[in-house]
Write a protein that holds these residues in place. Structure first.
Motif, PDB file in Angstrom:
ATOM      1  N   ILE A 103       0.888  -1.324  -0.124  1.00 39.66           N
ATOM      2  CA  ILE A 103      -0.016  -0.074  -0.113  1.00 39.66           C
ATOM      3  C   ILE A 103       0.952   1.279  -0.006  1.00 39.66           C
ATOM      4  O   ILE A 103       0.414   2.321  -0.880  1.00 39.66           O
ATOM      5  CB  ILE A 103      -0.948   0.044   1.286  1.00 39.66           C
ATOM      6  CG1 ILE A 103      -2.255  -1.032   0.989  1.00 39.66           C
ATOM      7  CG2 ILE A 103      -1.684   1.292   1.547  1.00 39.66           C
ATOM      8  CD1 ILE A 103      -2.870  -1.257   1.931  1.00 39.66           C
ATOM      9  N   ARG A 104       2.018   1.553   0.978  1.00 39.24           N
ATOM     10  CA  ARG A 104       2.932   2.343   1.055  1.00 39.24           C
ATOM     11  C   ARG A 104       3.536   2.654  -0.328  1.00 39.24           C
ATOM     12  O   ARG A 104       3.628   3.769  -0.873  1.00 39.24           O
ATOM     13  CB  ARG A 104       3.992   2.054   2.150  1.00 39.24           C
ATOM     14  CG  ARG A 104       3.468   2.286   3.047  1.00 39.24           C
ATOM     15  CD  ARG A 104       4.553   2.210   4.343  1.00 39.24           C
ATOM     16  NE  ARG A 104       4.255   2.202   5.566  1.00 39.24           N
ATOM     17  CZ  ARG A 104       4.895   2.146   6.825  1.00 39.24           C
ATOM     18  NH1 ARG A 104       6.138   1.645   6.632  1.00 39.24           N
ATOM     19  NH2 ARG A 104       4.416   2.259   7.976  1.00 39.24           N
ATOM     20  N   GLU A 105       3.803   1.619  -1.286  1.00 38.66           N
ATOM     21  CA  GLU A 105       4.449   1.548  -2.575  1.00 38.66           C
ATOM     22  C   GLU A 105       3.425   2.263  -3.800  1.00 38.66           C
ATOM     23  O   GLU A 105       3.784   3.181  -4.213  1.00 38.66           O
ATOM     24  CB  GLU A 105       5.101   0.386  -3.118  1.00 38.66           C
ATOM     25  CG  GLU A 105       5.853   0.452  -4.449  1.00 38.66           C
ATOM     26  CD  GLU A 105       6.288  -1.110  -4.741  1.00 38.66           C
ATOM     27  OE1 GLU A 105       6.806  -1.015  -5.788  1.00 38.66           O
ATOM     28  OE2 GLU A 105       5.968  -2.100  -3.998  1.00 38.66           O
ATOM     29  N   TRP A 106       2.006   1.786  -3.408  1.00 38.45           N
ATOM     30  CA  TRP A 106       1.091   2.274  -4.328  1.00 38.45           C
ATOM     31  C   TRP A 106       1.173   3.931  -4.098  1.00 38.45           C
ATOM     32  O   TRP A 106       0.690   4.457  -5.149  1.00 38.45           O
ATOM     33  CB  TRP A 106      -0.143   1.522  -4.209  1.00 38.45           C
ATOM     34  CG  TRP A 106      -1.173   1.601  -5.299  1.00 38.45           C
ATOM     35  CD1 TRP A 106      -1.283   1.019  -6.417  1.00 38.45           C
ATOM     36  CD2 TRP A 106      -2.000   2.749  -5.193  1.00 38.45           C
ATOM     37  NE1 TRP A 106      -2.332   1.438  -7.242  1.00 38.45           N
ATOM     38  CE2 TRP A 106      -2.745   2.504  -6.495  1.00 38.45           C
ATOM     39  CE3 TRP A 106      -2.517   3.809  -4.377  1.00 38.45           C
ATOM     40  CZ2 TRP A 106      -3.780   3.549  -6.890  1.00 38.45           C
ATOM     41  CZ3 TRP A 106      -3.254   4.837  -4.725  1.00 38.45           C
ATOM     42  CH2 TRP A 106      -4.077   4.647  -5.878  1.00 38.45           C
ATOM     43  N   LEU A 107       0.852   4.223  -2.874  1.00 45.32           N
ATOM     44  CA  LEU A 107       0.397   5.636  -2.639  1.00 45.32           C
ATOM     45  C   LEU A 107       1.587   6.360  -3.013  1.00 45.32           C
ATOM     46  O   LEU A 107       1.648   7.703  -3.477  1.00 45.32           O
ATOM     47  CB  LEU A 107       0.453   5.593  -0.830  1.00 45.32           C
ATOM     48  CG  LEU A 107      -0.799   5.162  -0.417  1.00 45.32           C
ATOM     49  CD1 LEU A 107      -0.866   5.058   1.198  1.00 45.32           C
ATOM     50  CD2 LEU A 107      -2.272   5.923  -0.986  1.00 45.32           C
ATOM     51  N   ASP A 108       3.056   6.105  -2.620  1.00 39.39           N
ATOM     52  CA  ASP A 108       4.048   6.625  -3.125  1.00 39.39           C
ATOM     53  C   ASP A 108       3.903   6.916  -4.726  1.00 39.39           C
ATOM     54  O   ASP A 108       4.331   8.359  -5.284  1.00 39.39           O
ATOM     55  CB  ASP A 108       5.350   5.992  -2.824  1.00 39.39           C
ATOM     56  CG  ASP A 108       5.875   6.170  -1.457  1.00 39.39           C
ATOM     57  OD1 ASP A 108       4.922   6.935  -0.667  1.00 39.39           O
ATOM     58  OD2 ASP A 108       6.657   5.501  -1.124  1.00 39.39           O
ATOM     59  N   GLY A 109       3.585   5.860  -5.381  1.00 40.25           N
ATOM     60  CA  GLY A 109       3.457   5.795  -6.854  1.00 40.25           C
ATOM     61  C   GLY A 109       2.409   6.720  -7.222  1.00 40.25           C
ATOM     62  O   GLY A 109       2.489   7.420  -8.317  1.00 40.25           O
ATOM     63  N   GLN A 110       1.271   6.768  -6.420  1.00 34.37           N
ATOM     64  CA  GLN A 110       0.156   7.589  -7.028  1.00 34.37           C
ATOM     65  C   GLN A 110       0.404   8.895  -6.926  1.00 34.37           C
ATOM     66  O   GLN A 110       0.223   9.954  -7.679  1.00 34.37           O
ATOM     67  CB  GLN A 110      -1.068   7.225  -5.802  1.00 34.37           C
ATOM     68  CG  GLN A 110      -2.060   8.247  -6.399  1.00 34.37           C
ATOM     69  CD  GLN A 110      -3.287   8.069  -5.208  1.00 34.37           C
ATOM     70  OE1 GLN A 110      -2.878   8.248  -3.961  1.00 34.37           O
ATOM     71  NE2 GLN A 110      -4.591   8.184  -5.361  1.00 34.37           N
ATOM     72  N   ARG A 111       1.254   9.443  -5.811  1.00 39.21           N
ATOM     73  CA  ARG A 111       1.614  10.828  -5.866  1.00 39.21           C
ATOM     74  C   ARG A 111       2.290  11.255  -7.107  1.00 39.21           C
ATOM     75  O   ARG A 111       2.344  12.429  -7.496  1.00 39.21           O
ATOM     76  CB  ARG A 111       2.490  11.121  -4.288  1.00 39.21           C
ATOM     77  CG  ARG A 111       3.001  12.310  -4.248  1.00 39.21           C
ATOM     78  CD  ARG A 111       4.086  12.689  -2.929  1.00 39.21           C
ATOM     79  NE  ARG A 111       2.979  12.591  -1.918  1.00 39.21           N
ATOM     80  CZ  ARG A 111       2.388  13.689  -1.275  1.00 39.21           C
ATOM     81  NH1 ARG A 111       2.845  14.819  -1.989  1.00 39.21           N
ATOM     82  NH2 ARG A 111       1.658  13.747  -0.325  1.00 39.21           N
ATOM     83  N   THR A 112       3.504  10.239  -7.573  1.00 37.37           N
ATOM     84  CA  THR A 112       4.096  10.720  -8.549  1.00 37.37           C
ATOM     85  C   THR A 112       3.359  10.878  -9.914  1.00 37.37           C
ATOM     86  O   THR A 112       3.564  11.692 -10.720  1.00 37.37           O
ATOM     87  CB  THR A 112       5.146   9.632  -8.696  1.00 37.37           C
ATOM     88  OG1 THR A 112       6.253   9.514  -7.590  1.00 37.37           O
ATOM     89  CG2 THR A 112       6.169   9.822 -10.087  1.00 37.37           C
ATOM     90  N   ARG A 113       2.397   9.964  -9.971  1.00 39.95           N
ATOM     91  CA  ARG A 113       1.294  10.136 -10.994  1.00 39.95           C
ATOM     92  C   ARG A 113       0.564  11.163 -11.171  1.00 39.95           C
ATOM     93  O   ARG A 113       0.350  11.916 -12.161  1.00 39.95           O
ATOM     94  CB  ARG A 113       0.548   8.565 -11.140  1.00 39.95           C
ATOM     95  CG  ARG A 113       1.533   7.478 -11.448  1.00 39.95           C
ATOM     96  CD  ARG A 113       0.223   6.239 -11.485  1.00 39.95           C
ATOM     97  NE  ARG A 113      -0.322   5.979 -10.387  1.00 39.95           N
ATOM     98  CZ  ARG A 113      -0.040   5.136  -9.464  1.00 39.95           C
ATOM     99  NH1 ARG A 113       1.440   4.446  -9.553  1.00 39.95           N
ATOM    100  NH2 ARG A 113      -0.865   4.834  -8.230  1.00 39.95           N
TER     101      ARG A 113
END
Length: 366
Positions: free
Chosen positions: A70-80
């Motif tokens: 989940i943390r990885e997905w949220l970090d990626g979401q911020r970048t996207r």
């Protein structure tokens, strides 16, 4: 990579499994970002129980894996989302007219910032005026909301805690529970049906001139939404300031061009007058009475305010610019211009400016 919905469903299932297997009943958060805290608590509880209950090892491993995923997905979401924001701002940077920028602001927020609806408001002194909105759907509730914006009176900011805080702190705000938040303006809540929203001030030149309010229909907003809207508002404020300055430069350039054309016409008239004088027979020259001073002539014809208007006209200023300089209405300027043309017995502004320049240059001995 799993989707947000898949990760959230996996998190809810894991929390239910933990409640049944280990007695660790934890609340299920509404959004994906809210899973970090209960999963952290769950991992700590499972580690304590692991010596007496080795069968919980699999559940512990799943909880740890899910938390990191989940943390990885949220970090990626911020970048996207930051990439999408940059793309949207790149399109707005091509717009150099401030009115066009304002017309595109709401749609740009929805398209590039990941919201379903946004409202743009004006702030004038202590008054707040909802102005425009854009939404991905045009259902009846949205049409009703636009009607409310059209008919809502001016809202005083004096007693509105949230918007007053934004003006004072110049920071974006996050409202996760509008019905239980005393800072929220309740008529806005009833008209929009907001479940949660974010808001940010627009501050070109460092002064708050408006607000952006945005929300999502399918999910509650989170801190990332607040940060994204705040970043858009900051960048849009700079773009709007740039567009206003460019428009003023264009107006000034046109005024200078108009002034140069007027001076050229005056010089042509003076040159023609000298040629005509030289062509007159010598025997026709007679002593002429000394002309009255031009300033006295103008003062006899025009009022003080009309002299001010005429002087600004000679610089190439438009009616709007004259109104701003003299702090009067555009209609008042038009009335002054009509009287000036009539009193000077000329047909248009160019002739009036030409006569003004001839007379004032005569005063200087030119």
């Amino acid at each position: 990579m799993r989707t947000e919905a898949e990760l959230a469903e996996r998190g809810r299932a894991l929390l239910r499994e933990a409640a049944a297997a280990a007695g660790s009943a934890l609340p299920e958060p509404a959004g994906l970002a809210g899973f970090d805290e209960p999963l952290t608590v769950l991992v700590a509880a499972l580690r304590e129980q692991l010596p007496e209950a080795p069968q919980l090892a699999v559940l512990l491993a799943d909880a740890q894996d899910l938390r990191y995923e989940i943390r990885e997905w949220l970090d990626g979401q911020r970048t996207r989302r930051l990439d999408a924001l940059d793309d949207g701002l790149a399109q707005l940077r091509k717009v150099s007219d401030p009115d066009s920028l304002l017309a595109r602001a709401c749609e740009a927020v929805v398209r590039s910032c990941g919201f379903d609806r946004v409202m743009l408001s004006k702030v004038e002194g202590s008054l707040w005026r909802p102005w425009k909105s854009f939404a991905v759907t045009d259902a009846d509730p949205e049409r009703a909301f636009r009607e409310w914006m059209r008919t809502v009176p001016e809202i005083r900011l004096d007693n509105l805690v949230l918007e007053t805080e934004m003006v004072r702190r110049r920071e974006a705000a996050l409202v996760t529970d509008p019905r239980g938040d005393p800072r929220v303006y309740q008529p806005l809540l009833r008209a929009s049906g907001l479940n949660s929203y974010v808001a940010a001030p627009l501050m070109p030149t460092g002064r708050v001139i408006g607000f952006l309010h945005a929300d999502c229909e399918s999910r509650p907003v989170a801190e990332l939404d607040r940060d994204i809207l705040g970043a858009f508002a900051d960048a849009f404020g700079r773009l709007f300031e740039r567009a206003v300055l460019l428009r003023r430069l264009r107006e000034q350039r046109e005024q200078v061009r108009e002034a140069m054309r007027t001076v050229e016409a005056v010089l042509d008239d003076l040159a023609s007058a000298e040629i005509e004088l030289a062509a007159r027979p010598l025997h026709s020259l007679r002593p002429a009475p000394a002309p009255a001073r031009s300033s006295a002539t103008l003062e006899a014809l025009l009022t003080g305010r009309e002299l001010e208007v005429l002087a600004l006209m000679a610089t190439g200023a438009t009616n709007s610019r004259i109104a701003d300089e003299l702090v009067i209405a555009d209609g008042t300027v038009k009335s002054h211009v009509k009287r000036i043309l009539r009193k000077l017995c000329v047909e248009n502004r160019a002739e009036a400016i030409s006569r003004y320049l001839r007379l004032t240059m005569g005063d200087r001995g030119l």
